[in-house]
Write a protein that holds these residues in place. Structure first.
Motif, PDB file in Angstrom:
ATOM      1  N   ASP A 106      -7.423  -2.692  -2.801  1.00 43.20           N
ATOM      2  CA  ASP A 106      -7.794  -1.514  -3.592  1.00 43.20           C
ATOM      3  C   ASP A 106      -9.066  -1.814  -4.356  1.00 43.20           C
ATOM      4  O   ASP A 106      -9.374  -2.978  -4.656  1.00 43.20           O
ATOM      5  N   LEU A 134      -3.603   2.078  -8.709  1.00 48.63           N
ATOM      6  CA  LEU A 134      -4.921   2.683  -8.914  1.00 48.63           C
ATOM      7  C   LEU A 134      -5.114   3.149 -10.349  1.00 48.63           C
ATOM      8  O   LEU A 134      -6.221   3.083 -10.888  1.00 48.63           O
ATOM      9  N   SER A 138       0.806  -1.212   0.000  1.00 49.68           N
ATOM     10  CA  SER A 138       0.000   0.000   0.000  1.00 49.68           C
ATOM     11  C   SER A 138       0.848   1.275   0.000  1.00 49.68           C
ATOM     12  O   SER A 138       0.316   2.360   0.174  1.00 49.68           O
ATOM     13  N   ARG A 197       0.814   2.290  -4.819  1.00 45.98           N
ATOM     14  CA  ARG A 197      -0.634   2.454  -4.856  1.00 45.98           C
ATOM     15  C   ARG A 197      -1.043   3.425  -5.960  1.00 45.98           C
ATOM     16  O   ARG A 197      -2.088   3.244  -6.593  1.00 45.98           O
TER      17      ARG A 197
END
Length: 259
Positions: free
Chosen positions: A123, A95, A86, A91
């Motif tokens: 996520d 994403l 994370s 991340r």
């Protein structure tokens, strides 16, 4: 002579690194290891290994496997792995990949990682449709009746899988949940052969899902990438049309974590 060699190796490894190397060796193996295996791999005396394992077990970084002799990752080490995945740089890239595939297929996409009791959503990118299924980041879902969980189970060693399927009854969450271990083993065999899994209203009524693996650099499952939708929009067969996009995104995620 062997004792002299062990003593020489032990002095070459700084004291403050030994426990880290033990945990690294267990994480790298991807399966629980016995003290003898760790002693051979690290060149440390067995009494030293036993002392390090005892400390790590008490503090929650390692835990004994079902055989009582082997050691695998404990809750604190697994939490470190989640926090590492994370991290901000990873991340951000993750994403971006998730958003791209969610926009391409028009449904919610999730990235989940295996934990001791189930799959945890790491996520998630929501669909823009007003009718959606709420499963926020941090949600833990069962192994046996979800697309992500079955994808993970299909990668386990036979002995580990047997332990998971026989430790307690498989709970029926819907009328379509597979609760017979032999039937589930058959489906897991099919998942291994085709490379993706599905959930046909087995976890929640009126929800369908498909999942593909995200592999690490050694070819082991790192996480799962899944898409789910209400069955009013997509049957589980219709979701199969999204598999090429999901597999392409899973490959990008694998490359991101290997970089």
């Amino acid at each position: 002579m062997p004792n002299d060699l062990n003593n020489e190796r032990e002095t070459q490894i700084p004291t403050n690194l030994r426990l880290l190397l033990v945990m690294e060796e267990i994480a790298k193996a991807g399966r629980p290891l016995k003290p003898m295996q760790l002693a051979e791999a690290l060149g440390l005396p067995k009494p030293t290994i036993h002392r390090l394992l005892q400390t790590a077990e008490v503090e929650g970084f390692l835990q004994r496997d079902l055989d009582g002799r082997s050691y695998g990752p404990g809750p604190r080490l697994r939490q470190i792995a989640v926090h590492t995945m994370s991290s901000e740089r990873l991340r951000t890239g993750r994403l971006a990949i998730l958003k791209a595939v969610a926009e391409e297929i028009g449904e919610t996409c999730n990235l989940a990682t295996p934990d001791r009791e189930g799959m945890t959503y790491l996520d998630r990118v929501e669909t823009k449709w007003p009718l959606r299924i709420q499963l926020p980041i941090g949600t833990q879902v069962p192994f046996h009746c979800t697309a992500s969980g079955k994808m993970y189970l299909s990668t386990l060693r036979e002995s580990t899988l047997d332990a998971v399927l026989t430790s307690r009854p498989l709970e029926a969450l819907t009328k379509k949940t597979i609760t017979n271990p032999d039937e589930l083993r058959q489906e897991l065999s099919e998942i291994r052969a085709r490379g993706h899994s599905q959930d046909n209203e087995e976890f929640m009524p009126s929800m369908t899902a498909v999942a593909v693996p995200v592999m690490d650099s050694t070819g082991r499952l790192l996480a799962t990438l899944s898409a789910h939708a209400p069955d009013q929009r997509h049957s589980v067969e219709a979701l199969a049309a999204f598999l090429p996009a999901l597999k392409a995104a899973a490959l990008k995620l694998s490359e991101l974590h290997a970089a």
